[in-house]
Each structure stands twice: as C-alpha cells, then as structure tokens.
Design a protein around this motif. Structure first.
Motif, short mmCIF file in Angstrom:
data_model
loop_
_atom_site.label_atom_id
_atom_site.label_comp_id
_atom_site.label_asym_id
_atom_site.label_seq_id
_atom_site.Cartn_x
_atom_site.Cartn_y
_atom_site.Cartn_z
N PRO A 39 0.81 -1.15 0.06
CA PRO A 39 -0.08 0.07 0.01
C PRO A 39 0.88 1.15 0.06
CG PRO A 39 -0.80 -1.59 1.53
CD PRO A 39 0.62 -2.14 1.27
N PRO A 40 0.36 2.12 -0.66
CA PRO A 40 1.14 3.66 -0.68
C PRO A 40 1.63 4.16 0.83
CG PRO A 40 -0.60 3.52 -2.13
CD PRO A 40 -0.72 2.47 -1.53
N GLY A 41 0.74 3.96 1.51
CA GLY A 41 0.88 4.41 3.00
C GLY A 41 2.12 3.77 3.59
N VAL A 42 2.19 2.55 3.32
CA VAL A 42 3.37 1.79 4.02
C VAL A 42 4.65 2.27 3.23
CG1 VAL A 42 4.53 -0.64 3.86
CG2 VAL A 42 2.21 -0.31 4.27
N ARG A 43 4.86 2.57 2.06
CA ARG A 43 5.81 2.91 1.31
C ARG A 43 6.47 4.27 2.04
NH1 ARG A 43 6.74 2.87 -4.97
NH2 ARG A 43 8.61 2.55 -4.03
N TRP A 44 5.45 5.19 2.37
CA TRP A 44 5.84 6.47 2.96
C TRP A 44 6.14 6.59 4.27
CZ3 TRP A 44 8.03 10.23 0.23
CH2 TRP A 44 7.90 10.21 -1.12
N ARG A 45 6.08 5.31 5.16
CA ARG A 45 5.95 5.22 6.53
C ARG A 45 7.31 5.87 7.32
NH1 ARG A 45 3.41 0.07 8.36
NH2 ARG A 45 1.65 1.42 8.15
N LEU A 46 8.37 5.81 6.42
CA LEU A 46 9.58 6.53 6.90
C LEU A 46 9.68 8.10 6.49
CD1 LEU A 46 12.24 3.91 6.96
CD2 LEU A 46 10.86 4.65 8.79
N TRP A 47 8.60 8.71 6.22
CA TRP A 47 8.58 10.23 5.65
C TRP A 47 9.60 10.87 6.50
CZ3 TRP A 47 7.16 13.96 8.92
CH2 TRP A 47 6.32 13.52 9.99
#
Length: 241
Positions: free
Chosen positions: A7-15
């Motif tokens: 999911p996109p949210g997982v990809r940006w979890r380390l923003w």
C-alpha cells in the motif's frame, strides 16, 4: 491477472527519516559539519532502502508469476526457503531465484497460486508465530488470508489508540504555546504536564497488550494466536447493534 503491491501508506511510513535526512544533510553541508552530514545520509539511506523494498510488485498470471518483466513458471518451482534475516521467502525456480517479502499483502496467495501452502514451507509457521508486537503494524510482516479478520480488528484498535496519543501530544503542544504569554503561564504548565504524562502513558499501554515501546517484550499481539482471534470475535460482537 492480479498484481500484489505494498500500500502507498506503507511506502511513505519513513517520511520522517526523509525530512530529518534533508535537514541534517543541509545543515552539515552549510555549516561544514561532517557528523551532521553523515547523520543526514544515514537517515536518507534508511528511507531509500525502505522505499525501494516496498516498491516490490508481483503479478499472478495463469502460467505463474511475473516480477520485473520476468515470468516464473509454476512447473519450474523447486523449493521455497525462509530467509529470516531478510524477512522473506526465496523461491527457487530451477536455477532462477525470486524473493517474496513476507510484508507483501497476499504473499500467501502467491504461494497458493504456485501450488504451495504456506504452512508447508519449512520453519515458516513457527517463525510467524514467534513474531509479536508492533512488527505486524509497521509493514514488516503481513498475515496470511485466514488471519485477515483478526488483523483488521487489531489494526483498528492500534490506530484508535494512536489517535489518543496524538491528542495527548496536541494537548502538550497547546500547553507549551500557552506558556509564552505570562497571563496563561500556569494553565500552560498544567496542560503541558498533563499532555506529556498522557502521551507517555498511552504510548506504552496499548489495549490487550498488542504493542509496547519502552518495555520488553514489545507486545503480545500475533494475528495467528487463538487468543487474539477470540478477542477479535468478542470486539466485533460488542460493535453489533
């Protein structure tokens, strides 16, 4: 054909690692501070590694699975091995290898599509049963299909509790800003102390012991554990009108 992706949210979890990396790197280069520059590179590296890992995509096709344009045929699958250190499976297609991350939603469906039940992979079930706490919420692991209902319930509890944590943090920030004017200094101090206490309390006291951030072990939650299946069923009954 079906495509399995993170999911996109997982990809940006380390923003936050991206933001801190840019800030520290910029400060280090501007002020000629090598330690800050190195710290910034470390944060940026962590973000890039995570972003690249969660960019994994796998397409299920009638003949097999496709990854990065290469088709891996079902009949060529020889073995599925667990790689604990890299948190993934390694699929051997007769000389050609395909990694399968255990954090990928639908990884068990990909195995079933190839004719392998996930419980048949040596050591996999014991490994998953041994993983407890926040690792299931951070995207490192994703439960198989039979535990999806339990995980959806636990994820709702986890996110709901974090709303309380963010609320406490907001209360502490409000208290900090109220400290600035002398007229509201006392009220600000009370709100800051109360918000800080609630923030730390709720951060380390999740319902049902599903996670922990200051103590060992890091929580008891495991979607394959019968205890949490019972808790999920009880929670769903309580929500029914």
């Amino acid at each position: 054909m079906r495509e399995l992706t993170f999911p996109p949210g997982v990809r940006w979890r380390l923003w936050w690692a991206l933001v801190l990396g840019i800030v520290f790197l910029g400060f280090g280069l501007e002020g000629r501070e090598p330690l800050f520059a190195l710290l910034g590179l470390l944060f940026l590296g962590a973000f890039l590694v995570h972003y690249r890992r969660t960019g994994y995509a796998l397409t299920l096709e009638p003949e097999g699975v496709r990854h990065q344009g290469r088709l891996f045929l079902k009949e060529r699958l020889r073995e599925a091995q667990l790689e604990v250190l890299r948190n993934r499976l390694w699929l051997d297609f007769g000389g050609e290898g395909l990694p399968l991350p255990l954090g990928l939603p639908g990884w068990d469906e990909a195995l079933a599509h190839l004719g392998v039940a996930w419980r048949e992979v040596p050591g996999l079930e014991a490994y998953l049963l041994g993983q407890r706490g926040p690792v299931w919420f951070w995207g490192g692991l994703h439960p198989p299909r039979e535990a999806q209902g339990v995980h959806a319930w636990a994820l709702g509890v986890y996110r709901g509790h974090f709303r309380r944590i963010y609320g406490a943090l907001g209360l502490a920030l409000l208290g900090f800003f109220l400290l600035l004017p002398q007229a509201t200094e006392t009220l600000g101090l009370v709100l800051l102390a109360l918000g800080g206490f609630l923030f730390l309390w709720w951060l380390d006291n999740f319902p049902h012991g599903i996670a922990s951030y200051y103590r060992r072990p890091k929580g008891r939650y495991n979607p394959l554990d019968p205890e949490f299946r019972r808790l999920a069923e009880g929670g769903k009954k309580d929500e029914e009108p």
